[in-house]
Design a protein around this motif. Structure first.
Motif, PDB file in Angstrom:
ATOM      1  N   ILE A 306      -4.964 -27.414   8.572  1.00  0.00           N
ATOM      2  CA  ILE A 306      -6.331 -26.907   8.478  1.00  0.00           C
ATOM      3  C   ILE A 306      -6.258 -25.393   8.361  1.00  0.00           C
ATOM      4  CG2 ILE A 306      -8.613 -26.845   9.545  1.00  0.00           C
ATOM      5  CD1 ILE A 306      -7.769 -29.223  11.259  1.00  0.00           C
ATOM      6  N   ALA A 307      -6.819 -24.876   7.301  1.00  0.00           N
ATOM      7  CA  ALA A 307      -6.884 -23.427   7.090  1.00  0.00           C
ATOM      8  C   ALA A 307      -8.345 -23.017   7.042  1.00  0.00           C
ATOM      9  CB  ALA A 307      -6.178 -23.052   5.789  1.00  0.00           C
ATOM     10  N   THR A 308      -8.602 -21.731   7.155  1.00  0.00           N
ATOM     11  CA  THR A 308      -9.966 -21.242   6.985  1.00  0.00           C
ATOM     12  C   THR A 308     -10.505 -21.637   5.621  1.00  0.00           C
ATOM     13  OG1 THR A 308      -9.413 -19.354   8.375  1.00  0.00           O
ATOM     14  CG2 THR A 308     -11.431 -19.184   7.088  1.00  0.00           C
ATOM     15  N   GLU A 309      -9.632 -21.661   4.616  1.00  0.00           N
ATOM     16  CA  GLU A 309     -10.057 -21.953   3.249  1.00  0.00           C
ATOM     17  C   GLU A 309     -10.370 -23.429   3.015  1.00  0.00           C
ATOM     18  OE1 GLU A 309      -7.106 -18.471   3.030  1.00  0.00           O
ATOM     19  OE2 GLU A 309      -7.416 -20.285   4.223  1.00  0.00           O
ATOM     20  N   GLY A 310      -9.754 -24.321   3.785  1.00  0.00           N
ATOM     21  CA  GLY A 310      -9.997 -25.741   3.559  1.00  0.00           C
ATOM     22  C   GLY A 310      -9.101 -26.607   4.425  1.00  0.00           C
ATOM     23  N   ILE A 311      -9.303 -27.925   4.334  1.00  0.00           N
ATOM     24  CA  ILE A 311      -8.531 -28.883   5.127  1.00  0.00           C
ATOM     25  C   ILE A 311      -7.715 -29.758   4.179  1.00  0.00           C
ATOM     26  CG2 ILE A 311     -10.521 -30.490   5.228  1.00  0.00           C
ATOM     27  CD1 ILE A 311      -9.431 -31.303   8.041  1.00  0.00           C
ATOM     28  N   VAL A 312      -6.414 -29.845   4.455  1.00  0.00           N
ATOM     29  CA  VAL A 312      -5.510 -30.620   3.606  1.00  0.00           C
ATOM     30  C   VAL A 312      -5.210 -31.975   4.230  1.00  0.00           C
ATOM     31  CG1 VAL A 312      -3.209 -30.660   2.544  1.00  0.00           C
ATOM     32  CG2 VAL A 312      -4.512 -28.526   2.642  1.00  0.00           C
ATOM     33  N   SER A 313      -5.102 -32.036   5.563  1.00  0.00           N
ATOM     34  CA  SER A 313      -4.727 -33.287   6.218  1.00  0.00           C
ATOM     35  C   SER A 313      -5.291 -33.320   7.622  1.00  0.00           C
ATOM     36  CB  SER A 313      -3.205 -33.443   6.252  1.00  0.00           C
ATOM     37  OG  SER A 313      -2.619 -32.426   7.056  1.00  0.00           O
TER      38      SER A 313
END
Length: 537
Positions: A306-313
């Protein structure tokens, strides 16, 4: 708070998540179809925007056409578009208005602003909903307990961009749906107004006090394990004084539990605590044994990517790795073993392969390279599960500081100029125990100069980085430790060869090394720290 009320709120919310879970399960069985739908939707929200016109997105009708029209981008590539949004321009990256900007820190310490639309929040909720549903099934003991969701102090006044867009969220619950936020607000362990306490020390003390007052705490969700480790260390050092600040009945209950346990552990303080959610893969994996020592019985669930830019998994209870969030963003993956090949789609990852995610989101980021490294470790249905390996760039991240090799190198150069101590060999490494900090191994030319001053200058310069300064200010990192060594370069070569690692030419040696192999490697001389160094430098 009455237990029937808490259980009623939990039960009603979990029932509402069944639809989200079923939707995700269908997508996990047919990830290509789910990702086709996501790309169509994301192209739709970009229609009639400045970005879509420049890249001629109206005619895109396939994955390949999309990849051909839009090059892979990093934040520097997206910054001019985001600056236009921050200045008040409409329909730059998305047709929908930007609700807020959230801060993120780059590897060099620079502040990045990420635009958030309502649709981007919905994309996060498409992953957090199934995750919470899985928790309710896998850990039913959470029913009727309260939870703590990580928060940090807010500025006195809400900041805004030049165009009037708010900067910053209230707390981590913003990543959930409106219904979820309502449900999670009812059983929270720490009041949201605690975030308005501006002084970091006072904020930490108030957070600890309210956590201790919560006898039915069942779950703690924070980003970095260092936060929880720091809380338990502070309890160990000042237990009597802190307990005197809480309600007498609760104080008596804690003392009774501690007597029964015979030691200060988290479950003695919070008998109903069942789950800790935090980063636990990549470099953070080294912190988990320390966290486990404080919480020997609680289930520690590593967060997904999970990053500020988006969620991958996101994680699945009892599963291997973290399943790709295929109902959230459009996901691509650069194959790190074939970096010049066309990026893979979500369903094309192979078991054991290493990749770097590229995301396209409803917030406007398009083919945005997160510059993280992941490995495919399994499958849920037909959807890959991944584990986080670390950053592609040389970046350490013990407590959210994101300290890059370039920042460390610059700090060492300035310390050299200011103290006239010339390094013959230098190596900086992150250290997880007994307290998270950075350790600098230094071999100098000659014996002139005061190493204490060198360490002081180095610590002061590192605090020029916002992330490092914040982590120090909030007690998540101890001051940098400097250790004088002998035969540094010869030892460096020997240890890397022994560990099967490549040995760079001496002029190409990185000043920051993330491998946990250096603590007992060097012949050590003087060790230098300064207790008086603090975040007010």
């Amino acid at each position: 708070m009455f237990q029937p009320v808490l259980k009623g709120v939990h039960r009603a919310y979990m029932v509402s998540l069944r639809g989200r879970w079923r939707q995700f399960q269908r997508a996990a069985n047919k990830p290509r179809k789910a990702q086709e739908a996501r790309l169509r939707s994301l192209l739709s929200v970009r229609r009639d925007t400045a970005f879509a016109r420049e890249h001629q997105l109206d005619g895109v009708d396939s994955f390949a056409a999309f990849q051909d029209r839009v090059p892979i981008r990093n934040y520097q590539d997206m910054a001019p578009w985001i600056e236009r949004i921050a200045n008040g321009e409409k329909r730059v990256l998305t047709r929908a208005p930007v609700r807020l900007m959230e801060r993120s820190r780059g590897a060099a310490g620079e502040v990045k602003l990420v635009p958030y639309t309502d649709a981007l929040f919905s994309e996060f909720a498409a992953a957090t909903g199934p995750w919470l549903r899985e928790l309710s099934v896998g850990c039913p003991e959470l029913m009727g307990t309260r939870s703590y969701w990580g928060m940090t102090p807010l500025p006195h006044k809400r900041e805004r961009t030049p165009g009037g867009i708010p900067i910053g969220m209230n707390d981590d619950r913003e990543y959930f749906s409106p219904l979820a936020r309502f449900a999670l607000r009812r059983p929270r362990a720490v009041r949201s107004r605690v975030r308005r306490v501006a002084d970091p020390s006072a904020w930490r003390q108030q957070t600890i006090k309210e956590l201790l007052d919560c006898g039915d705490l069942g779950m703690i969700s924070v980003w970095h394990p260092t936060f929880l480790i720091a809380i338990m260390e502070e309890l160990a050092q000042n237990l009597e004084a802190i307990l005197n600040e809480i309600k007498p009945a609760r104080r008596a209950a804690i003392l009774s539990s501690l007597d029964e346990a015979g030691d200060l552990v988290g479950e003695a303080v919070w008998p109903r605590l069942r789950l800790l959610s935090c980063y636990g893969e990549g470099p953070s994996a080294e912190l988990i044994p320390n966290l486990r020592a404080w919480f020997p019985k609680a289930h520690i669930q590593p967060k997904g990517l999970i990053a500020t830019e988006g969620i991958v998994s996101f994680p699945l209870w009892g599963g291997t790795g973290n399943v790709l969030a295929v109902t959230s963003h459009f996901l691509e993956f650069q194959d790190l073993e074939a970096p010049n090949a066309r990026p893979c789609l979500a369903d094309e990852l192979r078991l054991g392969g290493t990749y770097s995610p590229i995301i396209t989101t409803a917030g406007g980021l398009t083919r945005y390279h997160l510059e993280d490294a992941v490995r495919c470790v399994g499958f849920h249905g037909s959807t890959p599960c991944i584990e986080f390996l670390g950053r592609l760039d040389m970046t350490a991240n013990l407590a959210g500081e994101k300290l890059s090799e370039a920042v460390v190198r610059r700090a060492i150069e300035i310390a050299h100029w200011e103290t006239n101590i010339e390094p013959r060999f230098v190596l900086c490494t992150p250290v997880n125990s007994p307290k998270a900090r950075y350790r600098l191994f230094l071999e100098r030319k000659g014996s002139e100069g005061d190493l204490t001053n060198f360490q002081f200058c180095l610590e002061r310069q590192l605090q020029e980085s916002d992330g490092y300064r914040s982590a120090r200010k909030h007690g998540l990192l101890a001051e940098l430790e400097l250790i004088e060594v002998k035969g540094g370069w010869d030892t460096f070569q020997r240890v890397r060869r022994r560990e099967g690692l490549a040995v760079p030419d001496r002029q190409d040696q990185a000043y920051l090394d993330l491998h946990p192999i250096w603590e007992h490697a060097f012949q050590k001389g003087q060790s230098t720290t300064r207790a008086e160094i603090n975040s007010d430098l």
